[in-house]
Design a protein around this motif. Structure first.
Motif, PDB file in Angstrom:
ATOM      1  N   ALA A 179       0.839  -1.201   0.000  1.00 18.96           N
ATOM      2  CA  ALA A 179       0.000   0.000   0.000  1.00 18.96           C
ATOM      3  C   ALA A 179       0.876   1.253   0.000  1.00 18.96           C
ATOM      4  O   ALA A 179       0.635   2.198  -0.754  1.00 18.96           O
ATOM      5  N   GLN A 180       1.906   1.248   0.835  1.00 16.40           N
ATOM      6  CA  GLN A 180       2.794   2.416   0.898  1.00 16.40           C
ATOM      7  C   GLN A 180       3.546   2.623  -0.407  1.00 16.40           C
ATOM      8  O   GLN A 180       3.768   3.746  -0.841  1.00 16.40           O
ATOM      9  N   TYR A 181       3.945   1.526  -1.017  1.00 20.12           N
ATOM     10  CA  TYR A 181       4.756   1.622  -2.228  1.00 20.12           C
ATOM     11  C   TYR A 181       3.873   1.808  -3.464  1.00 20.12           C
ATOM     12  O   TYR A 181       4.372   2.098  -4.534  1.00 20.12           O
ATOM     13  N   GLY A 182       2.574   1.570  -3.296  1.00 15.77           N
ATOM     14  CA  GLY A 182       1.684   1.688  -4.443  1.00 15.77           C
ATOM     15  C   GLY A 182       1.919   0.602  -5.480  1.00 15.77           C
ATOM     16  O   GLY A 182       2.025   0.874  -6.668  1.00 15.77           O
ATOM     17  N   THR A 183       2.001  -0.632  -5.027  1.00 17.20           N
ATOM     18  CA  THR A 183       2.245  -1.753  -5.923  1.00 17.20           C
ATOM     19  C   THR A 183       1.115  -2.765  -5.770  1.00 17.20           C
ATOM     20  O   THR A 183       0.688  -3.035  -4.654  1.00 17.20           O
ATOM     21  N   PRO A 184       0.594  -3.310  -6.892  1.00 17.29           N
ATOM     22  CA  PRO A 184      -0.506  -4.276  -6.769  1.00 17.29           C
ATOM     23  C   PRO A 184      -0.069  -5.548  -6.032  1.00 17.29           C
ATOM     24  O   PRO A 184       1.062  -6.007  -6.204  1.00 17.29           O
ATOM     25  N   LEU A 185      -0.989  -6.084  -5.223  1.00 15.13           N
ATOM     26  CA  LEU A 185      -0.717  -7.299  -4.450  1.00 15.13           C
ATOM     27  C   LEU A 185      -1.731  -8.362  -4.866  1.00 15.13           C
ATOM     28  O   LEU A 185      -2.938  -8.170  -4.692  1.00 15.13           O
ATOM     29  N   ILE A 186      -1.253  -9.470  -5.435  1.00 17.89           N
ATOM     30  CA  ILE A 186      -2.139 -10.546  -5.881  1.00 17.89           C
ATOM     31  C   ILE A 186      -2.061 -11.684  -4.882  1.00 17.89           C
ATOM     32  O   ILE A 186      -0.965 -12.128  -4.528  1.00 17.89           O
ATOM     33  N   VAL A 187      -3.220 -12.139  -4.391  1.00 18.28           N
ATOM     34  CA  VAL A 187      -3.244 -13.248  -3.444  1.00 18.28           C
ATOM     35  C   VAL A 187      -4.159 -14.342  -3.976  1.00 18.28           C
ATOM     36  O   VAL A 187      -5.381 -14.247  -3.869  1.00 18.28           O
ATOM     37  N   PRO A 188      -3.629 -15.399  -4.591  1.00 18.30           N
ATOM     38  CA  PRO A 188      -4.469 -16.520  -4.996  1.00 18.30           C
ATOM     39  C   PRO A 188      -4.621 -17.469  -3.807  1.00 18.30           C
ATOM     40  O   PRO A 188      -3.644 -17.767  -3.123  1.00 18.30           O
ATOM     41  N   THR A 189      -5.847 -17.912  -3.523  1.00 16.70           N
ATOM     42  CA  THR A 189      -6.046 -18.806  -2.382  1.00 16.70           C
ATOM     43  C   THR A 189      -6.656 -20.111  -2.865  1.00 16.70           C
ATOM     44  O   THR A 189      -7.280 -20.166  -3.932  1.00 16.70           O
ATOM     45  N   SER A 190      -6.490 -21.144  -2.051  1.00 12.94           N
ATOM     46  CA  SER A 190      -7.077 -22.421  -2.436  1.00 12.94           C
ATOM     47  C   SER A 190      -8.221 -22.811  -1.503  1.00 12.94           C
ATOM     48  O   SER A 190      -8.720 -23.914  -1.571  1.00 12.94           O
ATOM     49  N   ARG A 191      -8.603 -21.915  -0.629  1.00 18.02           N
ATOM     50  CA  ARG A 191      -9.763 -22.182   0.255  1.00 18.02           C
ATOM     51  C   ARG A 191     -10.580 -20.898   0.319  1.00 18.02           C
ATOM     52  O   ARG A 191     -10.020 -19.801   0.413  1.00 18.02           O
ATOM     53  N   SER A 192     -11.865 -21.074   0.330  1.00 18.53           N
ATOM     54  CA  SER A 192     -12.739 -19.903   0.310  1.00 18.53           C
ATOM     55  C   SER A 192     -12.574 -19.069   1.583  1.00 18.53           C
ATOM     56  O   SER A 192     -12.543 -17.849   1.553  1.00 18.53           O
ATOM     57  N   LEU A 193     -12.448 -19.769   2.706  1.00 14.56           N
ATOM     58  CA  LEU A 193     -12.315 -19.049   3.966  1.00 14.56           C
ATOM     59  C   LEU A 193     -11.031 -18.225   3.998  1.00 14.56           C
ATOM     60  O   LEU A 193     -10.986 -17.110   4.511  1.00 14.56           O
ATOM     61  N   VAL A 194      -9.983 -18.805   3.443  1.00 12.53           N
ATOM     62  CA  VAL A 194      -8.701 -18.102   3.411  1.00 12.53           C
ATOM     63  C   VAL A 194      -8.834 -16.832   2.567  1.00 12.53           C
ATOM     64  O   VAL A 194      -8.287 -15.784   2.898  1.00 12.53           O
ATOM     65  N   MET A 195      -9.605 -16.937   1.476  1.00 13.41           N
ATOM     66  CA  MET A 195      -9.797 -15.761   0.624  1.00 13.41           C
ATOM     67  C   MET A 195     -10.459 -14.634   1.427  1.00 13.41           C
ATOM     68  O   MET A 195     -10.007 -13.486   1.392  1.00 13.41           O
ATOM     69  N   THR A 196     -11.503 -14.984   2.164  1.00 16.87           N
ATOM     70  CA  THR A 196     -12.202 -13.965   2.941  1.00 16.87           C
ATOM     71  C   THR A 196     -11.275 -13.344   3.977  1.00 16.87           C
ATOM     72  O   THR A 196     -11.204 -12.122   4.127  1.00 16.87           O
ATOM     73  N   ALA A 197     -10.543 -14.219   4.672  1.00 16.27           N
ATOM     74  CA  ALA A 197      -9.623 -13.707   5.692  1.00 16.27           C
ATOM     75  C   ALA A 197      -8.565 -12.816   5.062  1.00 16.27           C
ATOM     76  O   ALA A 197      -8.231 -11.743   5.582  1.00 16.27           O
ATOM     77  N   ALA A 198      -8.043 -13.239   3.927  1.00 13.11           N
ATOM     78  CA  ALA A 198      -7.005 -12.471   3.249  1.00 13.11           C
ATOM     79  C   ALA A 198      -7.552 -11.112   2.814  1.00 13.11           C
ATOM     80  O   ALA A 198      -6.892 -10.079   2.963  1.00 13.11           O
ATOM     81  N   GLN A 199      -8.778 -11.103   2.301  1.00  6.01           N
ATOM     82  CA  GLN A 199      -9.373  -9.826   1.861  1.00  6.01           C
ATOM     83  C   GLN A 199      -9.495  -8.861   3.029  1.00  6.01           C
ATOM     84  O   GLN A 199      -9.141  -7.689   2.920  1.00  6.01           O
ATOM     85  N   GLU A 200      -9.990  -9.382   4.145  1.00  4.94           N
ATOM     86  CA  GLU A 200     -10.152  -8.519   5.313  1.00  4.94           C
ATOM     87  C   GLU A 200      -8.806  -7.979   5.785  1.00  4.94           C
ATOM     88  O   GLU A 200      -8.660  -6.791   6.088  1.00  4.94           O
ATOM     89  N   THR A 201      -7.820  -8.871   5.834  1.00  2.97           N
ATOM     90  CA  THR A 201      -6.497  -8.474   6.317  1.00  2.97           C
ATOM     91  C   THR A 201      -5.896  -7.395   5.416  1.00  2.97           C
ATOM     92  O   THR A 201      -5.365  -6.388   5.887  1.00  2.97           O
ATOM     93  N   VAL A 202      -5.979  -7.616   4.123  1.00  7.02           N
ATOM     94  CA  VAL A 202      -5.370  -6.673   3.185  1.00  7.02           C
ATOM     95  C   VAL A 202      -6.100  -5.332   3.234  1.00  7.02           C
ATOM     96  O   VAL A 202      -5.486  -4.271   3.245  1.00  7.02           O
ATOM     97  N   LYS A 203      -7.420  -5.403   3.330  1.00  6.44           N
ATOM     98  CA  LYS A 203      -8.201  -4.175   3.381  1.00  6.44           C
ATOM     99  C   LYS A 203      -7.811  -3.349   4.605  1.00  6.44           C
ATOM    100  O   LYS A 203      -7.601  -2.139   4.522  1.00  6.44           O
ATOM    101  N   GLU A 204      -7.683  -4.039   5.736  1.00  3.75           N
ATOM    102  CA  GLU A 204      -7.320  -3.356   6.959  1.00  3.75           C
ATOM    103  C   GLU A 204      -5.926  -2.733   6.848  1.00  3.75           C
ATOM    104  O   GLU A 204      -5.689  -1.614   7.296  1.00  3.75           O
TER     105      GLU A 204
END
Lengths: 379, 393, 602
Positions: free
Chosen positions: B222-247
């Motif tokens: 976020a500070q560097y202004g660079t895109p961050l791609i997170v591919p997940t293999s579990r739906s729950l992990v995706m949700t958790a990752a989204q929340e974490t990254v958003k925060e």
């Protein structure tokens, strides 16, 4: 190295003072040559460009940066209010629209389709420059400023804090060796410039700032007190932008330093007059020393007498500016031309000085300063 | 527990007993029972939660010696000294204590120990009264108490030190220092950062550690202004990752730069996922790739592909079998514990730092004690190992 | 051309004095003939740098008995044995030197490369603007506006890398509408040395309102720096824009045979040249009134840093502010009250030209110098680092030894030589004081040669090296440096008075000096200038003198005006905590080196 001595600070009874008053940016000059001005007369004015704010339109609308222009509601140059919508995305059938608002009031300076950002410039703020001293405008620099000239007493300090200020001179010390403790300061000192003696304490500074004193002129100050008063340690010797509401001018140095009697007497003579003071100090290439200017009610100058400083000669009055005789005054007795070894074993150019108390001492030439008269003196 | 009848079950022993006693019977004592037990003591059982009484005695003179006639000891209990004794149980010969687990706290009991040879019983004098009660402190758990106090004390002490601004030294973990560098590289090269949080679900501690580190990496991107791609293999992990990254984006004041579309669910299938991530690497050419979490056979497939795209790769896993692959194919690897210590290391928060440091010291102390115990045991001194296991010296 | 050159004149216009040197070829060798100096005349009332230059040259004329000037011009080329010179070169740091701001995408990558390029060219870097510097855009704009640099170096992105970050930086610079310090009639020079792909956009954003110059990327790939083109362009623009607007420089520029160079840039060139020629690792330091420059060459990489606010007069208070009172008093071998020390330091700041008159004042000033040097060196170490952001190759053996990139290049054990200059070092009454100050501040390890540039002619020689390398290096070898000797410092710690090394020195006379060195002591073994001695060092097993712990090292050391200094005070340096003990040790060490007179009296 023929003239290796410190040119002293100027302490002049009556001299011609010219002050350049310049705007930080180009602007408008409000006066003309020949005008009489008061210290608080505004002589020039300009607008300082406002700050900028960036808004990441691409991020907020969720669109690629190259599409940003298509979704802008406002274009470059348009004025915007705080909270006003500046870009809007159109989703399916008007659903899912996203909007971007302006965080500030200003105008849109640029829209970038590379970064996806919009730069909003806030309104400019006016800057005014006053005349600083009572006097006459003698020269105008178009769009930049002017020169104000006055005749008066001019005294340089060695170090100061705080910027330009002015006020009536009053005396709070009986002798130049007095210490200003703060008891001397009361409500009647508001807006005044205080003449004090050898030292100003931390308590006195705090009280003066509280009572709204314009400035203090003093011989010395303990570094520790100055640091406590400012709340930080002065690093590089560039001052003038402190915002403590008071301007402090040190005439001799750090520590308890009896103000030179000549300075003290001259100031005391001018009690009741309005003084313009500036604590700005810069001890670097392009030395700036703090100053006290006391305009005097005399007519315009008819003739200017310029006299080159003769340099150090036998008989010149000098002041010693380093330990162990710091602050002592004396007269030059001899000026040997060959290098001599001093206590530290350094071989330096020296001089012999007879101190006021009769002692004769040998000193490095670098450690004395001449007590100088002004270069252009009106008698 | 088998309950024995009073006499009948001893039928065989009885016959043998008769045969054996034959000789003594001749001496005129054949009809009397064995010698009684001595020194009977009944006390409230220590270090328990009540409801039990400990009875101890010295065995009968005829138990394993003398007449060798004792077959067992019968425990009798009553609430009165004089009468009302009930049979509780019989313990075999040679036993010298019994715990009565059937008492009611606050009731006084009396006990009689009867030495029996199968026919006759010689009772001891009643002992008591004794009352069972619960104890506040289980002395046998003193070792645990000391360990707990020590560990918490260390943690608290280090937290306190950290809060006071003392610098706590933590061994530099090159892999974590390199996070900035990896994200920086991606920024300079104008390429995205890829973050792979493993193939396990949120119930795996390694995945959780991976998500914590994701938060830190996201703050950097976020500070560097660079895109961050997170591919997940579990739906729950995706949700958790989204929340974490958003925060994380919110924390550094760049919520506008957060793009949830970059945090994607691929598939639960192990190799389907690996193939998908490889595809992203080849297409997007990320300049920094993180592997933080639980990995299995796909580890080398991912790491090799990542290496071939020229990315700085930082891996972290507690899977011992996958570590060698990561170490060789990645620029930096967090090994086991380092993965879990990472959040403390990255945040430098006094609370986390202090507990990490305190735990490390605790571990060091325990290792030292274990070593000492082993050495002492090797020379035949067991007090330390005994104390560690039972709490009593 | 080199064959015909006999007389060389070189000047350096410093912020207070202008120094001129005259070099002559005598036989096969170039040697310094005389030097002269005069106050610099950039500021009012003169406002013409050439007056100071002419004054300094006039002093050279008088001392050398040679006519160089005619009608306020330099006679060039020389006419016969008594008139004129063949080459004239000059450097300048007057008017505060070259002040720059640099910008890069990632602060520790292209930002750092840009800073290195600017520093290497002799600039003071006022600030580094980067996408990740933690400042909001408007704060960045505010800083660019406030600092008013002479020049901006914009970089960012590898070739083929990010465009959007570079565009953002360019937009911010454009929004700041930066104006140069001198004169309002010309636009600010900006050098773009970033991603090739972003050139178009940068030109679009900045081309109209600034004097934009585009050079090759300073970081074409993350693995490699290419600072040369940017540095060259900085020198060029320094001449064209900055110097051309400073009073009198146009005239001066017309006199010189090669462009005027910023003083530190020229010193850097010379140090780089010497290190390369001799294959040595070297640190150079110049401690001035306002700034302290540190140069180093390690592993063939040249680095320069300037600590803009660490110096002995204008910035002396800042040394106090940054180091703290305790750090300074730890070097003073007598009781000193904090308030007295503070006032003394401040008085030196407001009256920078004064000199210490008694021993106490001298010791205080040298204590401050140690801290200024130490702090400047710390900054240097953090800047002289390897490149960051590089992909690593690993094998399984790296499993527990993963090292990060960007470690400092400075390795004190490998260091061969320290060269000091600046008033407090070169004008120290005894040379051993300068040696002691440099040892205390830099803490060299193993075997390290020490020297001072007594009259500070490295700038002139540096710029001269661009036209006549032979003359520059010959004068450097023969006349420039005063060799102080060699410092031998075993690395390790022990208890006070425990033996830490056996030493055997074979002096040129054939005499053997054998010593057992004890921890916590300093020993001086006299060895004259130009003399060498074979030395065998046998450290105990906890100590290392360069061959490894406990390993014997045999080498040859160089003498000097001080000699061989054995420093067994431990690395890291151990100063006793207790004040009296510390003072006693300080005196002991100073006496071992015979550094001060009458030290035993108090």
């Amino acid at each position: 190295m023929a003239h290796a001595y410190t040119p002293g600070l100027r302490i002049t009874d009556k001299t011609l003072v010219r002050k350049e008053r310049r705007l930080p940016l180009k602007g408008e000059v409000l006066t003309a040559p020949g005008n009489r001005v008061q210290a608080d007369t505004v002589v020039a004015r300009t607008d300082l460009p406002g700050g900028i704010q960036t808004v990441n339109i691409a991020g907020i609308l969720g669109i690629p940066p190259e599409d940003v222009r298509r979704y802008m509601v406002k274009q470059e140059g348009d004025g915007v209010e705080e909270g006003e919508v500046i870009a809007r995305s159109r989703g399916f059938f008007g659903l899912f629209t996203a909007i971007a608002k302006s965080p500030v009031t200003g105008h849109i300076e640029s829209v970038s389709d590379v970064t996806g950002q919009v730069i909003i410039r806030e309104p400019s703020s006016p800057v005014e420059v006053d005349a600083y001293v009572d006097g006459e405008v003698v020269e105008v620099f178009e769009n930049e400023g002017c020169v104000v000239q006055t005749v008066g007493t001019f005294i340089q300090g060695i170090f100061g804090i705080g910027g330009e200020s002015r006020g009536e001179l009053i005396k709070v010390a009986d002798t130049p060796a007095d210490i200003l403790t703060g008891d001397e300061i009361d409500g009647s000192c508001r807006g005044k410039v205080l003449i004090s003696g050898a030292l100003v304490t931390r308590e006195a500074l705090d009280k003066a700032a509280k009572e709204g004193v314009s400035g203090i002129i003093v011989g010395g100050i303990d570094d520790r007190d100055l640091m406590d008063f400012l709340g930080y340690e002065i690093g590089v010797a560039i001052t003038g932008s402190e915002e403590k509401g008071i301007t402090l001018i040190i005439t001799e140095g750090f520590g308890r330093m009896k103000m030179t009697s000549r300075t003290f007497e001259l100031l005391v003579e001018r009690v009741g007059k309005r003084a313009s003071i500036n604590g700005t100090t810069q001890i670097r290439a392009g030395v700036i020393r703090p100053e006290v200017i006391i305009p005097l009610d005399t007519g315009p100058l008819s003739d200017e007498t310029k006299k080159e400083s003769p340099g150090l000669e036998i008989g010149s009055p000098v002041r010693i500016i380093r330990e162990p005789y710091f602050g002592a005054l004396g007269k030059v007795l001899t000026l040997p031309s060959e290098l001599q070894e001093i206590e530290t074993e350094a071989r330096v150019r020296v001089l012999e000085v007879q101190l006021e108390d009769g002692r004769r001492v040998v000193l490095p030439r670098a450690n004395v300063e001449m007590i100088e008269e002004g270069r252009s003196v009106i008698r | 527990m088998r309950r024995y009848g009073r006499r009948a079950p001893y039928a065989t022993e009885f016959i043998i007993g008769i045969l054996l006693l034959g000789t003594s019977a001749v001496q005129g004592e054949a009809l009397s029972g064995p010698a009684p037990v001595t020194q009977v003591v009944a006390i409230d059982k220590p270090n328990d939660s009540g409801g039990s009484v400990l009875i101890r005695w010295k065995r009968s003179a005829d138990d394993g010696a003398g007449m060798m006639s004792v077959k067992g000891y019968e425990i009798l209990r009553s609430v009165e000294r004089e009468k009302g004794y009930e049979h509780l149980t019989v313990v075999p010969a040679g036993v010298e204590e019994y715990v009565d687990n059937t008492t009611v706290d606050g009731t006084s009991y009396f006990y009689i120990i009867g030495a029996t040879d199968g026919v006759h019983r010689t009772d001891s004098d009643p002992v008591g009264p004794v009352m069972s009660s619960a104890q506040w402190f289980h002395q046998g758990r003193l070792n645990m108490l000391i360990a707990t106090v020590l560990l918490s004390g260390l943690v608290l002490w280090f937290i306190n030190r950290a809060k006071k601004g003392k610098k706590l030294y933590i061994r530099p973990i090159a892999g974590l220092q390199a996070v900035d560098e990896a994200v920086g590289r991606a920024t300079e090269m104008g390429r995205p950062v890829l973050y792979v949080p493993g193939i396990q679900d949120m119930d795996n501690i390694q995945t959780i550690a991976g998500i914590v580190i994701l938060g830190r990496v996201a703050e950097r991107t976020a500070q560097y202004g660079t895109p961050l791609i997170v591919p997940t293999s579990r739906s729950l992990v995706m949700t958790a990752a989204q929340e974490t990254v958003k925060e994380a984006y919110l924390n550094v004041g760049r919520p506008d730069a957060y793009n949830p579309d970059l945090i994607r669910y691929l598939t639960d299938d192990q190799f389907g996922y690996a193939a998908g991530v490889d595809g992203m690497m080849v297409r997007e050419k990320p300049a920094a790739i993180f592997y933080m979490g639980a990995f299995y056979a796909e580890s080398l497939i991912l790491a090799e592909t990542g290496h071939s795209t020229g990315a700085i790769q930082i891996a972290g896993t507690a899977m011992p079998a996958q570590l060698p692959f990561f170490v060789t194919a990645c620029d930096y690897t967090l090994i086991g514990e380092e993965l879990f210590a990472a959040s403390a290391y990255l945040s430098k928060e006094p609370l986390l730092l202090g507990s990490l440091k305190g735990q490390d010291w605790g571990k060091a102390i325990f290792i030292a004690i274990l070593l000492l115990g082993s050495i002492l045991a090797s020379f035949g001194h067991y007090f330390l190992s005994d104390w560690l296991t039972t709490g009593s010296l | 051309m080199e064959g015909e050159i006999r007389f060389i004149l070189a000047t350096d216009c410093g912020s207070t004095t202008t120094k001129a040197i005259l070099i002559e070829r005598r036989g096969e060798e170039y040697r310094l003939v005389v030097r002269g100096e005069a106050p610099t005349t950039v500021e009012a009332p003169f406002e013409d740098v050439t007056r100071g230059v002419l004054n300094a040259i006039r002093e050279v004329e008088e001392l050398a008995g040679r006519r160089i000037l005619e009608g306020g011009e330099i006679i060039k080329p020389s006419k016969g044995p008594d008139e004129g010179v063949d080459i004239y070169v000059s450097t300048s740091s007057a008017g505060g030197g070259l002040q720059m701001m640099v910008a890069g995408v990632v602060k520790s990558m292209t930002g750092e490369s840009a800073a290195r390029a600017a520093l290497g060219a002799g600039a003071i870097v006022m600030d580094v603007i980067a996408s990740n510097d933690g400042r909001a855009p408007h704060q960045k704009v505010e800083r660019i506006r406030r600092f008013r640099p002479d020049m901006i170096l914009l970089s960012g992105g590898v070739d083929g890398g990010t465009v959007s970050h570079v565009a953002e930086l360019a937009e911010l610079i454009a929004a700041a509408e930066p104006r140069p310090r001198f004169g309002s009639g010309y636009s600010l020079p900006i050098i773009y040395a970033g991603n090739r792909d972003a050139r178009g956009i940068v030109k679009e954003r900045l081309g109209a309102d600034t004097a934009l110059e585009i050079v090759e990327n300073i970081r074409p790939v993350l693995e490699r720096e290419n600072l040369g083109p940017a540095r060259g362009k900085i020198h060029e623009l320094f001449m064209e824009h900055v110097m051309a607007h400073a009073p009198g420089y146009r005239k001066l520029m017309s006199w010189t045979d090669v462009p005027i160079m910023p003083t530190p840039g020229a010193v850097g060139l010379l140090i780089e040249l010497i290190a390369k020629r001799d294959g040595i690792e070297v640190i150079g330091v110049d401690i001035g009134g306002a700034t302290t420059d540190v140069f180093s060459v390690f592993k063939e990489v040249f680095n320069r840093t300037v600590s803009a606010n660490l110096g002995m007069s204008y910035s002396v208070s800042n040394v106090l502010a940054e180091a703290g009172v305790e750090k300074i008093t730890r070097w003073i071998p007598f009781e000193v009250e904090e308030i007295g020390l503070r006032n003394t330091i401040r008085n030196k700041m407001i009256r920078p030209t004064t000199v210490p008159q008694n021993l106490q004042e001298l010791l205080m000033e040298q204590a401050v110098a140690r801290e200024a040097l130490r702090l400047a060196f710390e900054q240097h170490k953090s800047m002289a680092v390897g490149l960051k952001g590089i992909q690593q190759e690993r094998t399984i053996s790296d499993v527990f030894e993963q090292t990060a990139t960007g470690a400092t290049l400075v390795d004190m054990m490998d260091l061969d030589m320290i060269v000091g200059s600046g008033g407090v070092l070169s004008h120290a009454p005894r040379r051993s004081q300068a040696a002691l100050m440099m040892i205390d501040a830099f803490l060299p390890e193993g075997v390290t040669r020490l020297a001072v540039d007594s009259i500070f002619m490295m700038p002139q020689l540096g710029v001269l090296s661009t036209v006549h390398q032979q003359a520059a290096t010959q004068v450097f070898d023969r006349d420039c440096l005063i060799r102080l000797g060699t410092c031998i410092a075993p690395v390790g710690l022990a208890e006070e008075d425990e033996p830490c090394m056996k030493l055997k020195v074979t002096l040129p006379s054939g005499e053997d000096v054998e010593r057992e060195v004890r921890f916590g002591e300093m020993i001086l073994i006299p060895l004259g200038v130009g003399e060498g001695a074979d030395i065998v060092m046998d450290p105990v097993k906890e100590f290392d003198v360069g061959a490894g712990r406990g390993k014997v090292l045999k080498t040859t050391v160089e003498g000097g005006v001080v000699g061989i200094i054995v420093d067994a005070r431990g690395r890291p340096l151990q100063l006793p905590e207790r004040a009296e003990l510390r003072m006693r040790k300080l005196k002991e060490w100073a006496m071992a080196l015979d550094a001060y007179p009458r030290l035993d009296l108090w």
